[in-house]
Scaffold this motif. Sequence first.
Motif, short mmCIF file in Angstrom:
data_model
loop_
_atom_site.label_atom_id
_atom_site.label_comp_id
_atom_site.label_asym_id
_atom_site.label_seq_id
_atom_site.Cartn_x
_atom_site.Cartn_y
_atom_site.Cartn_z
N ASP B 75 0.95 -1.18 -0.13
CA ASP B 75 0.07 0.15 -0.08
C ASP B 75 1.06 1.40 0.25
OD1 ASP B 75 1.14 -0.48 2.33
OD2 ASP B 75 -1.07 -0.10 3.98
N GLU B 76 1.74 1.20 -0.44
CA GLU B 76 3.02 2.14 -1.03
C GLU B 76 3.02 2.63 -1.69
OE1 GLU B 76 5.92 2.47 2.31
OE2 GLU B 76 4.52 2.50 3.54
N GLY B 77 3.49 3.30 -2.35
CA GLY B 77 4.22 4.17 -3.86
C GLY B 77 5.78 4.08 -3.38
N TYR B 78 6.89 4.25 -4.10
CA TYR B 78 8.23 3.86 -4.11
C TYR B 78 9.60 5.71 -4.67
CZ TYR B 78 8.79 0.69 -7.81
OH TYR B 78 8.85 0.30 -8.46
N LEU B 79 10.16 6.08 -4.28
CA LEU B 79 11.28 6.89 -5.19
C LEU B 79 12.07 5.85 -5.90
CD1 LEU B 79 10.16 8.43 -3.01
CD2 LEU B 79 11.23 10.04 -3.63
N GLU B 80 12.70 6.43 -6.88
CA GLU B 80 13.75 5.56 -7.21
C GLU B 80 15.08 6.92 -8.03
OE1 GLU B 80 14.69 2.71 -8.73
OE2 GLU B 80 13.15 1.17 -8.39
N PHE B 81 15.63 6.26 -7.54
CA PHE B 81 17.12 7.38 -7.56
C PHE B 81 17.76 6.71 -8.84
CE2 PHE B 81 15.54 8.34 -3.15
CZ PHE B 81 15.41 9.04 -3.27
N PHE B 82 18.83 8.28 -9.91
CA PHE B 82 19.50 7.83 -10.63
C PHE B 82 19.90 8.53 -10.50
CE2 PHE B 82 20.93 8.49 -15.23
CZ PHE B 82 21.48 7.11 -14.82
N VAL B 83 21.87 9.61 -10.30
CA VAL B 83 22.40 9.67 -10.21
C VAL B 83 23.19 9.76 -11.27
CG1 VAL B 83 23.93 11.52 -9.30
CG2 VAL B 83 22.14 10.16 -7.95
N ASP B 84 22.97 11.18 -12.85
CA ASP B 84 23.63 11.02 -13.99
C ASP B 84 25.10 12.20 -13.73
OD1 ASP B 84 24.96 11.03 -16.00
OD2 ASP B 84 23.72 12.25 -16.69
N CYS B 85 26.49 12.01 -13.28
CA CYS B 85 27.58 12.40 -13.57
C CYS B 85 28.09 12.79 -14.73
CB CYS B 85 28.63 11.97 -12.62
SG CYS B 85 28.52 11.38 -11.02
N SER B 86 27.64 13.81 -15.09
CA SER B 86 27.98 13.77 -16.75
C SER B 86 28.68 14.66 -17.00
CB SER B 86 26.20 15.04 -17.02
OG SER B 86 27.06 16.33 -16.51
N ALA B 87 29.52 14.32 -18.34
CA ALA B 87 30.85 14.57 -18.79
C ALA B 87 31.40 16.16 -19.18
CB ALA B 87 30.71 14.21 -19.95
N ASN B 88 29.34 16.82 -18.01
CA ASN B 88 29.79 18.20 -18.53
C ASN B 88 30.70 18.64 -17.20
OD1 ASN B 88 27.75 18.40 -20.26
ND2 ASN B 88 27.11 20.22 -19.25
N ALA B 89 30.66 18.16 -16.19
CA ALA B 89 31.21 18.21 -14.49
C ALA B 89 32.78 18.05 -14.51
CB ALA B 89 30.73 17.73 -13.57
N THR B 90 33.26 17.31 -15.57
CA THR B 90 34.71 17.19 -15.71
C THR B 90 34.76 15.80 -16.65
OG1 THR B 90 36.70 15.75 -14.80
CG2 THR B 90 35.01 15.83 -13.40
N PRO B 91 35.96 16.13 -17.65
CA PRO B 91 36.21 14.56 -18.40
C PRO B 91 36.04 13.71 -18.51
CG PRO B 91 37.33 16.80 -19.05
CD PRO B 91 37.03 17.17 -18.09
N GLU B 92 36.64 13.29 -16.83
CA GLU B 92 36.81 12.07 -16.33
C GLU B 92 35.38 11.52 -16.28
OE1 GLU B 92 39.24 12.96 -12.56
OE2 GLU B 92 39.61 14.27 -13.46
N PHE B 93 34.55 12.10 -15.95
CA PHE B 93 33.16 11.05 -15.80
C PHE B 93 33.02 10.67 -17.27
CE2 PHE B 93 31.94 13.52 -12.11
CZ PHE B 93 32.73 13.06 -11.39
N GLU B 94 33.53 10.70 -18.92
CA GLU B 94 32.58 10.55 -19.83
C GLU B 94 32.83 9.06 -20.16
OE1 GLU B 94 36.36 11.72 -23.42
OE2 GLU B 94 34.34 11.15 -24.68
N GLY B 95 31.84 8.91 -20.70
CA GLY B 95 31.74 7.45 -21.03
C GLY B 95 30.61 6.52 -19.55
N ARG B 96 31.94 5.67 -18.71
CA ARG B 96 31.58 5.28 -17.96
C ARG B 96 31.14 5.61 -16.25
NH1 ARG B 96 28.35 -0.25 -18.79
NH2 ARG B 96 27.02 1.48 -17.83
N GLY B 97 32.92 6.89 -17.04
CA GLY B 97 33.58 7.25 -15.89
C GLY B 97 32.47 7.50 -14.36
N GLY B 98 31.43 8.01 -14.90
CA GLY B 98 30.93 8.87 -13.55
C GLY B 98 30.74 7.83 -12.80
N ASP B 99 30.32 7.08 -12.55
CA ASP B 99 29.05 5.80 -12.80
C ASP B 99 29.30 5.30 -11.48
OD1 ASP B 99 28.42 5.08 -15.02
OD2 ASP B 99 28.18 4.02 -15.19
N ASP B 100 31.03 4.46 -11.28
CA ASP B 100 30.94 4.66 -9.49
C ASP B 100 30.52 6.09 -8.64
OD1 ASP B 100 31.78 2.39 -10.29
OD2 ASP B 100 34.18 3.44 -10.11
#
Lengths: 245, 291
Positions: B75-100
């Motif tokens: 009888d409850e809904g729920y929340l799903e979270f997803f954080v995208d560390c985009s390459a905008n922030a730093t080139p190290e996040f390009e591709g899968r770099g920001g996943d961790d």
Amino acid sequence: MAGLELLSDQGYRVDGRRAGELRKIQARMGVFAQADGSAYIEQGNTKALAVVYGPHEMRGSRSRALPDRALVNCQYSMATFSTGERKRRPHGDRKACEMGLQLRQTFEAAILTQLYPRSQIDIYVQVLQADGGNYAACVNAATLAVLDAGIPMRDFVCACSAGFVDGTALADLSHVEEAAGGPQVALALLPASGQLALLEMDARLHEDHLQQVLEAASQAARDVHALLDRVVRQHVREAALLLGD
Amino acid sequence: MASVALSEAEKVYIVHGVQEDLRVDGRGCEDYRCAEVETDVVSNTSGSARVKLGHTDILVGVKAEMGTPKLERPDEGYLEFFVDCSANATPEFEGRGGDDLGTEIANALYRIFNNRGSIDLTSLCISPREHCWILYVDVLLLECGGNLFDAISIAVKAALFNTSIPKVRVLEDEEGSKDIELSDDPYDCIRLNVENVPCIITLSKIGYRHVVDATLQEEACSLASLLVSVTSKGVLTCLRKVGKGSLDPESIFEMMETGKRVGKVLHASLQTILQKEENLGPKRQKVGFLG
């Protein structure tokens, strides 16, 4: 295209524009401080951010370095909340890879890459809200970002899309018009020389009409150029004021 | 994360400054940087917010979708979270770099927000065991200038405050089959009560003292920090030590006290800003990234 009239008898489109009319464009350069260059653009309800890093030393494997020019590295991603239906991944899907490749080709044609041998220029674009013309918005934002980074280019790159409905070419398609499934041309223009940096057409279009659609898209891209030029001049004027020359 | 290389002398300068309660940008140890909050920036979401805290820039979009409730909580809904560390922030996040980093932050958010204490999850239920609202909270990291967790939690709270979920009614016909009817009025919607939604306060230990809202340079000088999540009443709901160094138990209690004190003030000012913006209504001039 049943049910929806894309072009009324009076010559108005679904959102009230004329056939060759662009959506409202607003842009800003220098959005972020940490990147070498950044820009933000709104074309109607489509919103995109572009960030440029470089030219810098090769990152990762040095074997990718080109001996005679800079490597242009592009990544296209769409925020998971940008589309009507939520996307599961922001980038890495086939569409995003293709868009990244197209951006790369577009900007390799425009940036004077031979000035920076063995180095790398990163262009990252991010669609925050998608409402048609994503590719065009990204190219326009990236142009401003590259200019903001001070990387020499042959010319602006201005992109616009065009479609074809009932014998009339429509410039700058919105999401509704794209979804209707008519032919669609995406074009990136170097306005000073009139050269095309990218040309892509989906779906089928009679050869006789191609000229007309191309003309509409190029005219729209030239209109975009006038707007971007104004944004750049405004930005430079403000920056000069801050420097207090 | 955008890396900063600090020389030994620079580090000493920062550490000594903190001991004198004067930081590089002129703040005291318990002062936040000036934060900019704007809600409703992405129009095709149910709720969105952008927070700029110094050079840290966060965009959060909340999308409400219909789904089935989880088996253990029918009888409850729920929340799903997803954080995208985009390459905008730093080139190290390009591709899968920001996943961790993205997964780490998303897990912290799950622990802090996805419980009955913070949000009334039963209000997200449409019909028990069959339909509920799932709130997809998507965080987009655009620029990173230190103190990510605090900025993200402020943005999530603001976006949840801004979220409006369309009202639906469940109609049942004689044969027992159910139909869901959506209200015709687009303004007829549920708003979430965010009073108990906590904010994260990161306390970074620098030398003998601790500071709130550390910049990237200060983070580079800090060996360990403590994440505390505090509600508007000053109740501590979650606690986590991060970083490669260690903390002695005594200082943890001191940091908790500071966290509660700072958290209460932060909540109060956030609530006033959000309420003020809400009162302006649809006439408000949206600034977004153009300002």
